[in-house]
Design an enzyme around this catalytic site. Structure first.
Site, mmCIF file in Angstrom:
data_model
loop_
_atom_site.group_PDB
_atom_site.id
_atom_site.type_symbol
_atom_site.label_atom_id
_atom_site.label_comp_id
_atom_site.label_asym_id
_atom_site.label_seq_id
_atom_site.Cartn_x
_atom_site.Cartn_y
_atom_site.Cartn_z
ATOM 1 N N GLY A 34 -20.407 -1.015 9.464
ATOM 2 C CA GLY A 34 -20.896 -1.021 8.087
ATOM 3 C C GLY A 34 -20.124 -2.018 7.245
ATOM 4 N N GLN A 59 -16.251 -1.748 0.122
ATOM 5 C CA GLN A 59 -17.229 -2.618 0.783
ATOM 6 C C GLN A 59 -18.165 -3.238 -0.248
ATOM 7 O OE1 GLN A 59 -19.040 -0.094 3.720
ATOM 8 N NE2 GLN A 59 -17.230 -0.136 5.035
ATOM 9 N N ASP A 70 -11.114 7.548 5.272
ATOM 10 C CA ASP A 70 -11.266 7.441 6.727
ATOM 11 C C ASP A 70 -10.389 8.440 7.478
ATOM 12 O OD1 ASP A 70 -13.100 5.438 6.393
ATOM 13 O OD2 ASP A 70 -11.643 3.822 6.604
ATOM 14 N N LYS A 117 -21.038 8.007 6.689
ATOM 15 C CA LYS A 117 -20.190 7.179 7.558
ATOM 16 C C LYS A 117 -20.882 7.000 8.919
ATOM 17 C CE LYS A 117 -16.982 6.486 4.531
ATOM 18 N NZ LYS A 117 -16.825 5.146 3.951
ATOM 19 N N ARG A 132 -20.034 12.952 8.737
ATOM 20 C CA ARG A 132 -18.749 13.481 9.238
ATOM 21 C C ARG A 132 -18.485 14.913 8.800
ATOM 22 N NH1 ARG A 132 -15.150 7.897 8.893
ATOM 23 N NH2 ARG A 132 -15.916 7.121 10.909
ATOM 24 N N ARG A 170 -14.049 8.080 14.793
ATOM 25 C CA ARG A 170 -12.984 8.880 14.173
ATOM 26 C C ARG A 170 -13.144 10.374 14.453
ATOM 27 N NH1 ARG A 170 -10.423 4.683 11.515
ATOM 28 N NH2 ARG A 170 -11.762 3.388 10.227
HETATM 29 C C1 S3P Z 1 -13.777 -0.093 4.237
HETATM 30 C C2 S3P Z 1 -14.075 0.664 3.138
HETATM 31 C C3 S3P Z 1 -14.411 2.099 3.206
HETATM 32 C C4 S3P Z 1 -13.987 2.689 4.543
HETATM 33 C C5 S3P Z 1 -14.395 1.815 5.700
HETATM 34 C C6 S3P Z 1 -13.730 0.473 5.601
HETATM 35 C C7 S3P Z 1 -13.483 -1.522 4.057
HETATM 36 O O1 S3P Z 1 -15.802 2.253 3.077
HETATM 37 O O2 S3P Z 1 -14.522 3.977 4.692
HETATM 38 O O3 S3P Z 1 -14.029 2.416 6.926
HETATM 39 O O4 S3P Z 1 -12.928 -2.154 4.983
HETATM 40 O O5 S3P Z 1 -13.788 -2.046 2.976
HETATM 41 P P1 S3P Z 1 -16.540 2.348 1.640
HETATM 42 O O6 S3P Z 1 -16.428 1.032 0.969
HETATM 43 O O7 S3P Z 1 -17.950 2.695 1.970
HETATM 44 O O8 S3P Z 1 -15.824 3.446 0.918
#
Ligand code: S3P
Length: 432
Positions: free
Chosen positions: A95, A169, A315, A342, A346, A387
Site C-alpha cells: 500500500g 502515506q 503497525d 491494512k 487486522r 504482521r
Molecule cells: C506507512 C504509513 C502507515 C503504516 C504503513 C507504512 C508509510 O500507513 O501503517 O505500514 O511508510 O508511510 P498509513 O499512512 O495508512 O497510516
C-alpha cells in the site's frame, strides 16, 4: 500464499538479534533517488518483497538500480522526464508503494495504470485520489480501490492541503505531487505522522520546511546527492522486543534501530505498563534518530490507549494485542478503525486468532477489548497478513501447546529472515 508454520514454544533466551532495515525509509529512499539524474548509494536497504516491488516500479519509470553487496546504487531519471511504462505497474502487496508513487504518476504527461495483489486490490485509495483530483489531476479507481488509472492533465497546480486522516502515506503522496509542480505547496497535518519523506528530502537539501503543523514545499527543487544509510526497523524490532518481555528469564538486544518520534508509541506504551526496556547509544544518522534497544522479561499490566498515540504505533497493534492477551486484566484499545484497512482487517484477523487460542475479546468498528489469560495453542489463519503472522509466531513462544499459523508467506514482504531469527533464539519451528 500457502506456507504454514508450526511453532512449539522455546526455552528462555538471551541474545543479540539483527533486525532488518526500515521498510518505510527504504521505499522513500528508492523513490527519491530514482527521481533525480544523479548517482545515489543506499546503504543497508530493506530488500524484502515490498521494497523489491518499489525497485521494479522505479525501473519501469526509467531509473537504473543496481544491487551491489546488499547496497543499492541508483542512477535516477528526472521525474520531469520519466519513461512511460510499457506494461501496467504492479505494486505487489505494498500500500505504501501504491500510494506514494501515485503522487508521481498523477503528474506525468502519459497515462498509466497501477494494480496490486489480492489484498492490495481491496484497500482504499480514495484517500489519495480525492486530494489529487482536487489539485487538478485526472485519475480513476474501481469503486475507490485499485487499479488506479492516471491520465495526463493540464490543470494541475500547486496547492494547500489539509491532511485530515492520520496517514503518512497520504501526506507523502502529496509531497511527491508538490515536488513535481511549479511554485509553493503547503500540507497541513491535523495529527502528526511519521516524517521520513520530509527528513530524507531535507537531508538531501531539497527545499522543504516544517513550520508548526505546516509542511512547505517549493516545487521542482533540486537535491544534493548524498549516500543514504537506512537504520533498522522498529516495527520489525517490536516483535522481538515483545518476545523478550513475555518469555520468562529472557532478554534480547537489537542494534541500530530507527527511533523516530512518530514511530515509538509502542515503546512508550510498553514502558507505561511495566516493560523493562533500555535505550542506549542514542545518535543522529541521515537526519533521524537511531538507538540500540534491550528488552527483558517483565511483569506487564493491562493496556488502555486511544487518541493520537495510535498513529505512532499503528503497525505494532497486532503484537500489542499479543501483549494484552499475555498480561493480567482487561485491555482496551480505541480509535483503531484504520486497522481494518491494512493488509488484512487486522481487528478481525487478530480477534479470530486470539479467540481460537482461548483468549476472550470484544470489538466494535474502531476498538477492541482483550481479556488477558492463558494462550492455549491451536490453528490460526494469518489471512496472508505479515504482521498478523509474526504476532502469532511470538505468541507461540509462550502458549501451552503449539500454534499452527496458516498463510505466512507474506512475512517476506517486510521481514524475510523472521523465521530464521526465531529459530536462532531457540524456537522449535516446522514449515509445511
Ligand atoms: C506507512 C504509513 C502507515 C503504516 C504503513 C507504512 C508509510 O500507513 O501503517 O505500514 O511508510 O508511510 P498509513 O499512512 O495508512 O497510516
Amino acid at each position: 500464499m500457502t506456507q504454514n508454520i508450526i511453532i512449539n514454544g522455546s526455552d528462555s533466551f538471551d541474545f543479540e538479534v539483527n533486525i532488518p532495515a526500515d521498510k518505510s525509509i527504504t521505499h522513500r529512499a528508492i523513490i527519491i533517488a530514482s527521481m533525480y539524474e544523479s548517482k545515489i548509494r543506499i546503504i543497508n536497504p530493506l530488500l524484502a518483497d515490498d521494497c523489491l516491488s518499489t525497485i521494479e516500479v522505479m525501473r519501469q519509470l526509467g531509473a537504473t538500480i543496481k544491487e551491489e553487496d546488499a547496497n543499492l546504487i541508483i542512477m535516477g531519471k528526472s521525474y520531469k522526464n520519466f519513461s512511460q511504462p510499457k506494461e501496467k505497474i504492479y505494486a505487489g502487496n505494498s500500500g505504501t508503494l501504491m500510494r506514494l508513487v501515485s503522487g508521481l504518476l498523477s503528474m506525468q504527461d502519459f497515462s498509466s495504470e497501477i494494480y496490486g495483489d489480492k489484498s492490495l486490490m481491496n484497500r482504499p485509495m480514495e484517500r489519495i485520489c480525492k486530494p489529487l483530483r482536487e489539485i487538478g489531476c485526472k485519475l480513476d479507481t474501481f469503486n475507490g480501490s485499485p487499479p488506479i488509472k492516471f491520465y495526463p492533465s493540464s490543470e494541475k497546480k500547486s496547492f494547500e492541503y489539509e491532511n485530515t486522516l492520520a496517514s503518512a502515506q497520504v501526506k507523502s503522496c502529496m509531497i511527491f505531487a508538490a515536488i513535481c509542480l511549479q511554485g509553493k505547496s503547503i500540507i497541513k497535518e491535523q495529527i502528526a505522522t511519521r516524517d521520513h519523506t520530509e527528513r530524507l528530502l531535507s537531508y538531501l537539501d531539497y527545499p522543504i520546511k516544517k513550520v508548526d503543523n505546516n509542511i512547505c514545499i517549493i516545487g521542482q527543487g533540486d537535491i544534493n546527492p548524498k549516500e543514504i544509510k537506512i537504520p533498522n526497523d522498529i516495527s520489525s524490532a517490536a516483535f522481538f522486543i515483545v518476545a523478550a518481555l513475555i518469555k520468562k528469564n529472557s532478554r534480547l538486544t537489537m542494534k541500530n534501530i530507527n527511533y523516530n518520534d512518530r514511530r515509538i508509541g509502542i515503546i512508550k506504551v510498553l514502558k507505561e505498563i511495566g516493560a523493562k526496556i533500555t535505550i542506549d547509544n542514542k545518535r543522529t544518522e541521515t537526519n533521524d534518530t537511531v538507538v540500540d534497544i534491550t528488552s527483558q522479561y517483565s511483569q506487564l499490566e493491562s493496556v488502555n490507549i486511544n487518541g493520537e498515540i495510535i498513529s505512532d504505533l499503528i503497525d505494532e497493534l497486532p503484537i500489542l494485542f499479543i501483549v494484552c492477551a499475555a498480561c493480567n486484566g482487561i485491555s482496551q484499545i480505541s480509535n483503531i478503525e484504520e486497522l481494518r484497512y491494512k493488509e488484512s482487517d487486522r481487528i478481525e484477523s487478530m480477534e479470530k486468532g486470539l479467540n481460537l487460542l482461548g483468549i476472550k475479546t470484544e470489538s466494535t468498528q474502531d476498538s477492541i477489548k482483550i481479556h488477558g489469560g492463558k494462550l492455549k495453542g491451536g490453528i490460526v489463519d494469518s489471512c496472508g497478513d505479515h504482521r498478523v503472522a509474526m504476532a502469532f509466531s511470538i505468541a507461540a513462544l509462550i502458549s501451552e501447546k503449539p500454534i499452527t499459523i496458516l498463510n505466512t508467506k507474506n512475512i517476506s514482504t517486510s521481514f524475510p529472515n523472521f523465521l530464521d531469527l526465531l529459530i536462532e533464539i531457540g524456537a522449535e519451528l516446522y514449515e509445511s
